[in-house]
Write a protein that holds these residues in place. Sequence first.
Motif, PDB file in Angstrom:
ATOM      1  N   ILE A 252       3.379 -14.015  17.539  1.00 29.60           N
ATOM      2  CA  ILE A 252       3.834 -14.551  18.182  1.00 29.60           C
ATOM      3  C   ILE A 252       3.167 -14.718  19.859  1.00 29.60           C
ATOM      4  O   ILE A 252       2.948 -15.228  19.887  1.00 29.60           O
ATOM      5  CB  ILE A 252       5.347 -14.233  18.335  1.00 29.60           C
ATOM      6  N   PHE A 253       3.491 -13.643  19.886  1.00 29.17           N
ATOM      7  CA  PHE A 253       2.821 -13.035  22.184  1.00 29.17           C
ATOM      8  C   PHE A 253       1.290 -13.700  21.848  1.00 29.17           C
ATOM      9  O   PHE A 253       0.943 -14.382  23.001  1.00 29.17           O
ATOM     10  CB  PHE A 253       2.983 -11.637  21.736  1.00 29.17           C
ATOM     11  N   THR A 254       0.560 -13.613  20.917  1.00 27.61           N
ATOM     12  CA  THR A 254      -0.971 -13.655  20.439  1.00 27.61           C
ATOM     13  C   THR A 254      -1.364 -14.783  20.168  1.00 27.61           C
ATOM     14  O   THR A 254      -1.842 -15.736  21.081  1.00 27.61           O
ATOM     15  CB  THR A 254      -1.941 -12.938  19.476  1.00 27.61           C
ATOM     16  N   ALA A 255      -0.335 -15.767  19.394  1.00 27.99           N
ATOM     17  CA  ALA A 255      -0.634 -16.828  19.294  1.00 27.99           C
ATOM     18  C   ALA A 255      -0.902 -18.151  20.851  1.00 27.99           C
ATOM     19  O   ALA A 255      -0.989 -18.810  20.439  1.00 27.99           O
ATOM     20  CB  ALA A 255       0.595 -17.424  17.828  1.00 27.99           C
ATOM     21  N   LEU A 256       0.392 -17.207  21.904  1.00 26.29           N
ATOM     22  CA  LEU A 256       1.210 -17.853  22.609  1.00 26.29           C
ATOM     23  C   LEU A 256       0.104 -17.615  24.265  1.00 26.29           C
ATOM     24  O   LEU A 256      -0.007 -17.815  25.036  1.00 26.29           O
ATOM     25  CB  LEU A 256       1.827 -17.881  22.811  1.00 26.29           C
ATOM     26  N   SER A 257      -1.490 -16.903  23.968  1.00 24.79           N
ATOM     27  CA  SER A 257      -1.754 -17.015  24.236  1.00 24.79           C
ATOM     28  C   SER A 257      -1.727 -15.871  26.077  1.00 24.79           C
ATOM     29  O   SER A 257      -2.101 -15.366  26.593  1.00 24.79           O
ATOM     30  CB  SER A 257      -2.718 -17.727  25.500  1.00 24.79           C
ATOM     31  N   TYR A 258      -0.609 -15.295  24.976  1.00 25.53           N
ATOM     32  CA  TYR A 258      -0.752 -13.744  25.513  1.00 25.53           C
ATOM     33  C   TYR A 258      -1.710 -12.530  25.984  1.00 25.53           C
ATOM     34  O   TYR A 258      -1.824 -12.517  24.705  1.00 25.53           O
ATOM     35  CB  TYR A 258       0.775 -13.292  25.786  1.00 25.53           C
ATOM     36  N   GLN A 259      -1.668 -11.895  27.012  1.00 22.39           N
ATOM     37  CA  GLN A 259      -3.101 -10.902  26.735  1.00 22.39           C
ATOM     38  C   GLN A 259      -2.053  -9.091  27.401  1.00 22.39           C
ATOM     39  O   GLN A 259      -0.471  -9.475  27.472  1.00 22.39           O
ATOM     40  CB  GLN A 259      -3.463 -11.477  28.665  1.00 22.39           C
ATOM     41  N   GLN A 260      -2.896  -8.651  27.416  1.00 20.86           N
ATOM     42  CA  GLN A 260      -2.720  -7.446  26.777  1.00 20.86           C
ATOM     43  C   GLN A 260      -1.171  -7.188  26.440  1.00 20.86           C
ATOM     44  O   GLN A 260      -0.315  -5.949  26.553  1.00 20.86           O
ATOM     45  CB  GLN A 260      -2.083  -6.134  28.377  1.00 20.86           C
ATOM     46  N   VAL A 261      -1.280  -7.717  24.672  1.00 21.80           N
ATOM     47  CA  VAL A 261      -0.539  -7.593  24.253  1.00 21.80           C
ATOM     48  C   VAL A 261      -0.042  -6.499  23.571  1.00 21.80           C
ATOM     49  O   VAL A 261      -1.157  -5.607  23.066  1.00 21.80           O
ATOM     50  CB  VAL A 261       0.323  -8.663  23.034  1.00 21.80           C
ATOM     51  N   GLN A 262       0.875  -5.577  23.314  1.00 19.47           N
ATOM     52  CA  GLN A 262       0.995  -3.993  22.774  1.00 19.47           C
ATOM     53  C   GLN A 262       2.641  -3.542  22.869  1.00 19.47           C
ATOM     54  O   GLN A 262       3.369  -3.738  23.390  1.00 19.47           O
ATOM     55  CB  GLN A 262       0.459  -3.285  23.738  1.00 19.47           C
ATOM     56  N   THR A 263       2.914  -2.874  21.755  1.00 20.47           N
ATOM     57  CA  THR A 263       3.684  -2.453  21.592  1.00 20.47           C
ATOM     58  C   THR A 263       4.170  -1.099  21.969  1.00 20.47           C
ATOM     59  O   THR A 263       3.506  -0.410  21.117  1.00 20.47           O
ATOM     60  CB  THR A 263       4.392  -3.271  20.190  1.00 20.47           C
ATOM     61  N   GLU A 264       5.702  -0.595  22.377  1.00 24.54           N
ATOM     62  CA  GLU A 264       5.754   0.353  22.374  1.00 24.54           C
ATOM     63  C   GLU A 264       7.536   1.191  21.721  1.00 24.54           C
ATOM     64  O   GLU A 264       8.047   0.989  21.310  1.00 24.54           O
ATOM     65  CB  GLU A 264       6.091   1.137  24.121  1.00 24.54           C
ATOM     66  N   ARG A 265       6.945   2.872  21.199  1.00 21.60           N
ATOM     67  CA  ARG A 265       7.654   3.162  20.270  1.00 21.60           C
ATOM     68  C   ARG A 265       8.976   3.527  21.129  1.00 21.60           C
ATOM     69  O   ARG A 265       8.663   4.370  22.384  1.00 21.60           O
ATOM     70  CB  ARG A 265       7.152   3.887  18.962  1.00 21.60           C
ATOM     71  N   ASP A 266      10.031   3.521  20.664  1.00 25.09           N
ATOM     72  CA  ASP A 266      11.757   4.473  20.989  1.00 25.09           C
ATOM     73  C   ASP A 266      11.915   5.942  20.722  1.00 25.09           C
ATOM     74  O   ASP A 266      11.025   6.431  20.701  1.00 25.09           O
ATOM     75  CB  ASP A 266      12.639   3.264  20.206  1.00 25.09           C
ATOM     76  N   LEU A 267      12.468   6.202  21.127  1.00 23.89           N
ATOM     77  CA  LEU A 267      12.726   7.709  21.622  1.00 23.89           C
ATOM     78  C   LEU A 267      12.448   8.474  19.546  1.00 23.89           C
ATOM     79  O   LEU A 267      12.489   9.662  19.480  1.00 23.89           O
ATOM     80  CB  LEU A 267      14.048   8.168  21.924  1.00 23.89           C
ATOM     81  N   SER A 268      12.702   7.824  18.477  1.00 21.88           N
ATOM     82  CA  SER A 268      12.681   7.880  17.206  1.00 21.88           C
ATOM     83  C   SER A 268      11.830   7.456  17.044  1.00 21.88           C
ATOM     84  O   SER A 268      11.344   7.682  15.377  1.00 21.88           O
ATOM     85  CB  SER A 268      14.173   7.355  16.648  1.00 21.88           C
ATOM     86  N   GLY A 269      10.623   6.931  17.345  1.00 24.79           N
ATOM     87  CA  GLY A 269       9.404   6.743  17.213  1.00 24.79           C
ATOM     88  C   GLY A 269       8.638   5.385  16.463  1.00 24.79           C
ATOM     89  O   GLY A 269       8.029   5.581  15.903  1.00 24.79           O
ATOM     90  N   GLN A 270      10.018   4.228  16.371  1.00 24.73           N
ATOM     91  CA  GLN A 270       9.923   3.330  16.050  1.00 24.73           C
ATOM     92  C   GLN A 270       9.713   2.359  16.774  1.00 24.73           C
ATOM     93  O   GLN A 270       9.775   2.614  17.932  1.00 24.73           O
ATOM     94  CB  GLN A 270      11.511   3.183  15.523  1.00 24.73           C
ATOM     95  N   PRO A 271       8.811   1.523  16.160  1.00 21.14           N
ATOM     96  CA  PRO A 271       8.292   0.379  17.336  1.00 21.14           C
ATOM     97  C   PRO A 271       9.378  -0.485  17.830  1.00 21.14           C
ATOM     98  O   PRO A 271      10.281  -0.476  17.015  1.00 21.14           O
ATOM     99  CB  PRO A 271       7.627  -0.202  16.129  1.00 21.14           C
ATOM    100  N   ARG A 272       9.270  -0.896  19.339  1.00 20.72           N
ATOM    101  CA  ARG A 272      10.947  -1.212  19.944  1.00 20.72           C
ATOM    102  C   ARG A 272      10.704  -2.374  21.156  1.00 20.72           C
ATOM    103  O   ARG A 272      11.490  -3.254  20.604  1.00 20.72           O
ATOM    104  CB  ARG A 272      11.055  -0.150  20.072  1.00 20.72           C
ATOM    105  N   VAL A 273       9.501  -2.156  21.613  1.00 20.59           N
ATOM    106  CA  VAL A 273       9.428  -2.982  23.025  1.00 20.59           C
ATOM    107  C   VAL A 273       8.180  -3.394  23.405  1.00 20.59           C
ATOM    108  O   VAL A 273       7.287  -3.094  22.598  1.00 20.59           O
ATOM    109  CB  VAL A 273       9.506  -2.564  24.129  1.00 20.59           C
ATOM    110  N   THR A 274       7.847  -4.877  22.759  1.00 18.72           N
ATOM    111  CA  THR A 274       6.567  -5.771  22.951  1.00 18.72           C
ATOM    112  C   THR A 274       6.377  -6.314  24.341  1.00 18.72           C
ATOM    113  O   THR A 274       7.147  -6.657  24.112  1.00 18.72           O
ATOM    114  CB  THR A 274       6.231  -6.277  22.289  1.00 18.72           C
TER     115      THR A 274
END
Length: 280
Positions: A252-274
């Motif tokens: 979604i972010f990439t299609a809208l031309s946002y740059q430096q798109v990345q996802t960070e993981r939470d305390l339990s190692g799950q992808p949680r914030v983009t």
Amino acid sequence: MPTIKSLLAHAADSLATISSSPTLDAEVLLCQVLGKARPYLRAWCDQAVSEAQLQEFQQLWQQRLQGRPIAYLTGQREFWSRDFLVTPDVLIPRPDTELLIELGLKLIPPGAEWNIIDLGTGSGIIAITIAAERPNARLTAVDRSLEALQVARQNAGRHHIQNIQFHQSDWFKQVPAQRFQLVISNPPYIAEHDWHLQHGDVRFEPQSALIAGDQGLSDIKTIAETAKNWLVAGGWLLIEHGYDQETAVQAIFTALSYQQVQTERDLSGQPRVTCGQLQT
């Protein structure tokens, strides 16, 4: 009358059928009734409780046995080392959301007078925490629910936060025209028929703050699309999402031309914030 020790033992034994932390649950509820901190329970374990205290504890105990969350029974929850008022009108603060705060604070330079908006503020934990940690920033906190906003305002007053404005709004629709350096949100992202909705605390939380259409992605899409019209050039968008939505949200972010798109993981190692940055 039972002593504190015997009452806790009996309550914890019964709560073991519905809770992964039955002793802690029992202690928290008894502290609520007695108006004492947990060390008191150990120091005065042989003290008998009164009839009125026993009845009040039993009422809370029975509600907990039915699955009602501790945070709703006590009316508060700790988040980022602060106590926040919590009611059934708002989601219960969770440790996973601290990642959203951490990433936001890394982006905001200390002392910067950034304009920041928290979409779907609920109890206000995101906006209030950022406002406290970055006192020169100007926060706007919005929610569709007037009841949620009342809780958020109470929490802001509780923590003496003054650099926040609150607005009842459907995302950006009723927000006064302005530009933001940071748009941050923990929106609804659970699919309508997700099995998680039938288990644990979420059974008692406001469904409007949990469920989104399009497999949980509809509100994320709306925010990502609309935020482009509200961010300054080089501004950032941070969104919390489900553990299984990393690929979809990045797309979604990439299609809208946002740059430096990345996802960070939470305390339990799950992808949680983009996160993504609007083109400069």
